[in-house]
Design an enzyme around this catalytic site. Structure first.
Site, PDB file in Angstrom:
ATOM      1  N   SER A 131     -13.863   7.378  28.470  1.00 40.34           N
ATOM      2  CA  SER A 131     -13.632   6.074  27.806  1.00 40.34           C
ATOM      3  C   SER A 131     -13.434   5.024  28.894  1.00 40.34           C
ATOM      4  CB  SER A 131     -12.574   6.028  26.703  1.00 40.34           C
ATOM      5  OG  SER A 131     -12.510   5.117  26.096  1.00 40.34           O
ATOM      6  N   HIS A 166     -15.196  10.291  19.544  1.00 39.68           N
ATOM      7  CA  HIS A 166     -14.803   9.766  20.918  1.00 39.68           C
ATOM      8  C   HIS A 166     -13.550  10.677  21.342  1.00 39.68           C
ATOM      9  CE1 HIS A 166     -14.700   6.410  23.655  1.00 39.68           C
ATOM     10  NE2 HIS A 166     -13.268   6.265  23.556  1.00 39.68           N
TER      11      HIS A 166
END
Length: 397
Positions: free
Chosen positions: A165, A370
């Protein structure tokens, strides 16, 4: 009801909640109470700790799980996260898996989190200037200092970089703004990469639309640190979210999944009791605003200070766009089809802009979200084969 009765009831409610949290904390899994050193040691890789000082004075904690590989492997966490994240799945976590296989593993902590909340001059509790940073400063200052420390210590010519990320975002800043570091990274493995936020669904898209309002609220309320252990919100999260049943429903099912993508089988209630005591680990309000600006302006660009501020900082009314074509390090992009933050269309756009994409993989698990890239229960089945495929393509031993 009389005011005194209301006050008394409120006090009794607070006391009751505190007692419930206190009792519940006694039954939390052991790993929920361990820090990076204790976690790595428990899983048979006692780490070495290094203190890294950046050019602009931030003091960062860097941990090493020594191994025999000639090329060090640096793991860089995401927004508001810490080095803990790579260890939370214990023996099947990425850091321990790599260390078990002999890799020389290094765990970064960027400015502002619980391990890097220090500065040579600024006091994070008193000086708002400490919190005037975003992923730009992390890429421009933190990563060079960390990489230089690792290469100097190991005497290696380059390292392998694995980011998640924001850890990927900062690497693109590094490669575009400090081009000399491209040659110091033999391959950059991007897990759930983030540079564009054009296609994020609600609730993130709603927050992006409200970006100017959110930025103004932070300014009006003088909110500089967000989600830190010493903040009210951080305190509440670390005590409410690990609670059985209610904590999982409120924090994971109702908040984390809508944001990251639903995947209950991989992020089960018992694990949330561990992850929610470690995450979030603190960041700056500007870090959040910068990401929202990227989505709002639909440009991967430097921080937007407004027209007058931009002229002062950049000699232009618009913040400069990051030149991704200047990122010449080899990049591997690993993306999940169920990721609400790193969407497939946005990663496709990133792929087109980067100069040297050597590997691209859409995870075979359709529910891969994610968080699965760092916390997935069965990462070793659906993620590690792709990571090792890239690692095996670059000589480490």
């Amino acid at each position: 009801m009389q005011p005194t009765t209301l006050v008394t009831s409120a006090i009794l409610l607070i006391i009751s909640i505190h007692q419930v949290v206190h009792v519940a904390s006694e039954f939390l899994p052991e790993d929920s109470k361990l820090n990076t050193i204790e976690l790595a040691t428990k899983y048979k890789h006692p780490p070495l700790q290094f203190e890294v000082v950046t050019e602009d004075g931030y003091i960062l904690a860097l941990f090493r799980l020594p191994g025999r590989s000639k090329v060090p492997v640096l793991l860089v966490h995401g927004l508001g996260d810490s080095s803990d994240t790579w260890l939370l799945r214990g023996s099947t976590s990425l850091a321990i898996t790599l260390a078990d296989d002999g890799y020389d593993v290094w765990l970064a902590n960027v400015r502002g989190n619980r391990y890097s909340r220090r500065h040579v001059h600024l006091n994070p509790d008193k000086d708002p200037a400490f919190w005037r940073y975003s992923f730009h400063e992390i890429g421009y200052y933190d990563l060079p200092a960390i990489i230089d420390t690792i290469l100097k210590t190991t005497k290696a010519e380059s390292l392998t970089y694995i980011g998640h990320s924001q850890g990927t975002t900062a690497s693109y800043v590094l490669g575009s703004q400090r081009k000399e570091y491209n040659s110091k990274i033999n391959v950059m493995i991007s897990l759930a990469p983030v540079a564009y936020l054009h296609h994020t669904p609600p609730p993130i898209s709603i927050l992006i639309d409200l970006s100017p309002v959110i930025e103004q609220v932070f300014k009006d309320l003088s909110i500089h640190e967000v989600f830190g252990d010493n903040t009210t919100l951080g305190y509440v999260i670390h005590r409410l979210c690990p609670l059985p049943f209610i904590g999982y429903f409120v924090c994971t099912y109702s908040l984390a999944f809508p944001t990251a993508g639903y995947d209950p089988p991989e992020l089960e209630p018992k694990f949330s009791q561990i992850s929610s005591t470690h995450y979030p680990a603190g960041t700056s309000s500007r870090s959040i605003v910068h990401f929202l600006q990227v989505g709002y302006r639909e440009k991967f660009a430097q921080y937007d200070y407004g027209s007058e501020g931009n002229v002062k900082h950049y000699n232009s009314t618009e913040p400069p766009v990051y030149r991704l074509d200047q990122v010449t390090m080899p990049v591997a992009l690993l993306v999940g089809d169920n990721d609400n933050l790193s969407t497939v269309p946005d990663v496709e756009l990133l792929k087109q802009q980067l100069a040297n994409v050597v590997y691209y993989n859409l995870n075979p698990r359709l529910l891969c979200n994610h968080l699965d890239f760092v916390w997935g229960r069965h990462m070793s089945d659906y993620l590690y084969p792709q990571i090792y495929e890239v690692l095996d393509s670059y000589k480490h031993f």
